[in-house]
Scaffold this motif. Sequence first.
Motif, short mmCIF file in Angstrom:
data_model
loop_
_atom_site.label_atom_id
_atom_site.label_comp_id
_atom_site.label_asym_id
_atom_site.label_seq_id
_atom_site.Cartn_x
_atom_site.Cartn_y
_atom_site.Cartn_z
N TYR A 110 -25.78 21.55 32.43
CA TYR A 110 -24.49 20.86 32.22
C TYR A 110 -23.61 21.68 31.29
CZ TYR A 110 -21.34 17.35 30.12
OH TYR A 110 -20.25 16.65 29.65
N ALA A 111 -22.30 21.71 31.61
CA ALA A 111 -21.32 22.37 30.74
C ALA A 111 -20.04 21.55 30.78
CB ALA A 111 -21.05 23.79 31.20
N ALA A 112 -19.36 21.50 29.64
CA ALA A 112 -18.12 20.72 29.56
C ALA A 112 -17.22 21.29 28.48
CB ALA A 112 -18.43 19.26 29.27
N THR A 113 -15.93 20.98 28.59
CA THR A 113 -14.98 21.42 27.57
C THR A 113 -13.82 20.45 27.49
OG1 THR A 113 -13.73 23.35 26.77
CG2 THR A 113 -13.51 22.81 29.09
N PRO A 114 -13.24 20.28 26.31
CA PRO A 114 -12.06 19.43 26.20
C PRO A 114 -10.83 20.15 26.76
CG PRO A 114 -12.58 20.37 24.07
CD PRO A 114 -13.69 20.78 24.99
N ILE A 115 -9.87 19.38 27.25
CA ILE A 115 -8.57 19.90 27.67
C ILE A 115 -7.59 19.54 26.56
CG2 ILE A 115 -6.77 19.87 29.44
CD1 ILE A 115 -8.89 18.75 31.38
N ILE A 116 -7.01 20.55 25.93
CA ILE A 116 -6.18 20.33 24.74
C ILE A 116 -4.73 20.72 25.02
CG2 ILE A 116 -5.85 20.91 22.31
CD1 ILE A 116 -8.84 21.56 22.18
N VAL A 117 -3.81 19.76 24.84
CA VAL A 117 -2.39 19.99 25.03
C VAL A 117 -1.68 19.69 23.71
CG1 VAL A 117 -0.29 19.27 26.25
CG2 VAL A 117 -2.47 19.38 27.48
N ASP A 118 -0.95 20.68 23.19
CA ASP A 118 -0.22 20.53 21.92
C ASP A 118 -1.13 20.03 20.80
OD1 ASP A 118 2.10 21.33 23.19
OD2 ASP A 118 2.74 19.29 23.65
N GLY A 119 -2.35 20.56 20.77
CA GLY A 119 -3.28 20.22 19.71
C GLY A 119 -4.03 18.92 19.89
N GLN A 120 -3.72 18.17 20.94
CA GLN A 120 -4.37 16.89 21.19
C GLN A 120 -5.27 16.96 22.42
OE1 GLN A 120 -4.03 14.14 19.14
NE2 GLN A 120 -2.85 15.51 17.82
N ILE A 121 -6.44 16.35 22.34
CA ILE A 121 -7.34 16.30 23.49
C ILE A 121 -6.80 15.27 24.49
CG2 ILE A 121 -9.65 15.70 24.30
CD1 ILE A 121 -10.77 16.73 21.69
N VAL A 122 -6.52 15.72 25.70
CA VAL A 122 -6.00 14.82 26.73
C VAL A 122 -7.06 14.49 27.77
CG1 VAL A 122 -3.64 15.67 26.42
CG2 VAL A 122 -5.11 16.73 28.17
#
Length: 244
Positions: A110-122
């Motif tokens: 398993y692998a995962a990552t956050p999606i970050i827009v303008d410093g915020q996790i969306v």
Amino acid sequence: LLTDASKHLTQALTTDEVLNRLRNSLAIVVEHNSANIMLFDKEDKLRIKYKWGYSNGALNDLSYSPEVNIDDKPLIQQMLTHKQPVYISDTTTEPQRYIQPRTDSTTRSYAATPIIVDGQIVGFINLNHTKEGFYGQHEANLLQKFADHIAIALKQAEIHEETLIRARTDEKTGLANHAYTREFLEHEIIRSRRHKHPLSIIFLDIDKFKTYNDQFGQNKGDNRLREVADLLKNYVRNNIDLVG
């Protein structure tokens, strides 16, 4: 490969289009057997917005976006805290961190990552593979780099969608403006004739509105217009009917 995948994504103009293109682009960057994309909605609820590759057909159903219980997802909690990708080379060795869904027992890596827009996790990207040891730090880092491109594509789509909404919306009432109402009606008339389906149009007039406006002032009149607009919007079907 990452550049090619990124170009494919950033050409999308809407969030739905970004998600639809994501599947092919992601397959180029990081191999996987199944995957899902989670995004926070306007109420800050985390929902699965796109998913594919699961052996259980129900998991591939895109007709609804189920809410994710973050309390049951220690890896999601870890990414929320540290804003870094995570991976588990062998899911059978870490049952406390990776909680195997009852509907999917084939995942071994398993692998995962956050999606970050303008410093915020969306949102988050989650990848699954049936082979033990398939994911490591290299794949997690690659996924994170790809998530940066997803963030750019989502931001561009958000700006485009907001611009489109403003161009189609009456500022005073929040309803469709005259130009978009006419465009929508012309399209629906053509569609109705082509499919030989009935088309209904309701015209409404507020009785003695000018008198009310003159007596209580334009601000009070505008408030009444907005109240009527909100009432009408509550009684139509989203993405089907239009109030203008």
